[in-house]
Design a protein around this motif. Structure first.
Motif, short mmCIF file in Angstrom:
data_model
loop_
_atom_site.label_atom_id
_atom_site.label_comp_id
_atom_site.label_asym_id
_atom_site.label_seq_id
_atom_site.Cartn_x
_atom_site.Cartn_y
_atom_site.Cartn_z
N LEU A 72 13.03 -35.59 11.85
CA LEU A 72 12.80 -35.09 13.20
C LEU A 72 12.33 -36.26 14.03
CD1 LEU A 72 12.69 -32.68 15.13
CD2 LEU A 72 10.33 -32.31 14.39
N ILE A 73 13.16 -36.70 14.98
CA ILE A 73 12.88 -37.87 15.81
C ILE A 73 13.04 -37.47 17.27
CG2 ILE A 73 13.55 -40.24 16.35
CD1 ILE A 73 14.80 -40.34 13.50
N ASP A 74 11.95 -37.58 18.02
CA ASP A 74 11.98 -37.23 19.45
C ASP A 74 12.61 -35.86 19.69
OD1 ASP A 74 10.79 -39.68 20.13
OD2 ASP A 74 12.73 -40.68 20.25
N ASN A 75 12.16 -34.88 18.93
CA ASN A 75 12.64 -33.50 19.06
C ASN A 75 14.12 -33.33 18.76
OD1 ASN A 75 10.13 -32.33 19.70
ND2 ASN A 75 10.33 -33.05 21.80
N GLU A 76 14.69 -34.26 18.00
CA GLU A 76 16.07 -34.14 17.54
C GLU A 76 16.08 -34.27 16.02
OE1 GLU A 76 18.27 -36.08 21.43
OE2 GLU A 76 18.59 -36.99 19.47
N ILE A 77 16.99 -33.54 15.39
CA ILE A 77 17.11 -33.61 13.94
C ILE A 77 18.23 -34.58 13.59
CG2 ILE A 77 17.77 -32.33 11.87
CD1 ILE A 77 16.40 -29.90 13.07
N ARG A 78 17.91 -35.49 12.68
CA ARG A 78 18.91 -36.44 12.18
C ARG A 78 19.09 -36.16 10.69
NH1 ARG A 78 18.41 -42.62 13.54
NH2 ARG A 78 19.07 -41.73 15.50
#
Length: 95
Positions: A39-45
């Motif tokens: 979870l990076i800057d409210n995005e899932i990678r």
């Protein structure tokens, strides 16, 4: 440049979701397995362990000593440090 692939997929009440087949193929996944989810800057990678390792190696490559393994240099440094510590302890014990 890679064109980003994007899908809208359903998420069940318990949080399960299905990764589309074309995306699994693009990641080299066949059958079941494990993925790294960040979870990076409210995005899932989502990535594979092999891709994550490749990325770490790319990031570390500028710091790799030429002509030697970093682990060999680390071991040599630790041995030298140990010898210095032992010499200091011996000197303290003598007076």
């Amino acid at each position: 440049m890679n064109t980003p692939k994007q899908r809208t997929i359903p998420v069940s009440e318990n949080g399960r979701m299905n990764l589309p087949a074309d995306m699994r193929r693009a990641l080299g996944l066949a059958g079941s397995g494990h993925l790294i989810v960040s979870l990076i800057d409210n995005e899932i990678r989502i990535t594979t362990a092999s891709q994550a390792l490749k990325r770490v190696r790319e990031l570390a490559s500028p710091f790799k000593p030429s002509g030697a393994y970093a682990s060999d240099q680390l071991i040599e440094d630790r041995r030298e440090e140990s010898v210095r510590e032992n010499d200091e302890q011996d000197a303290s014990a003598r007076g």
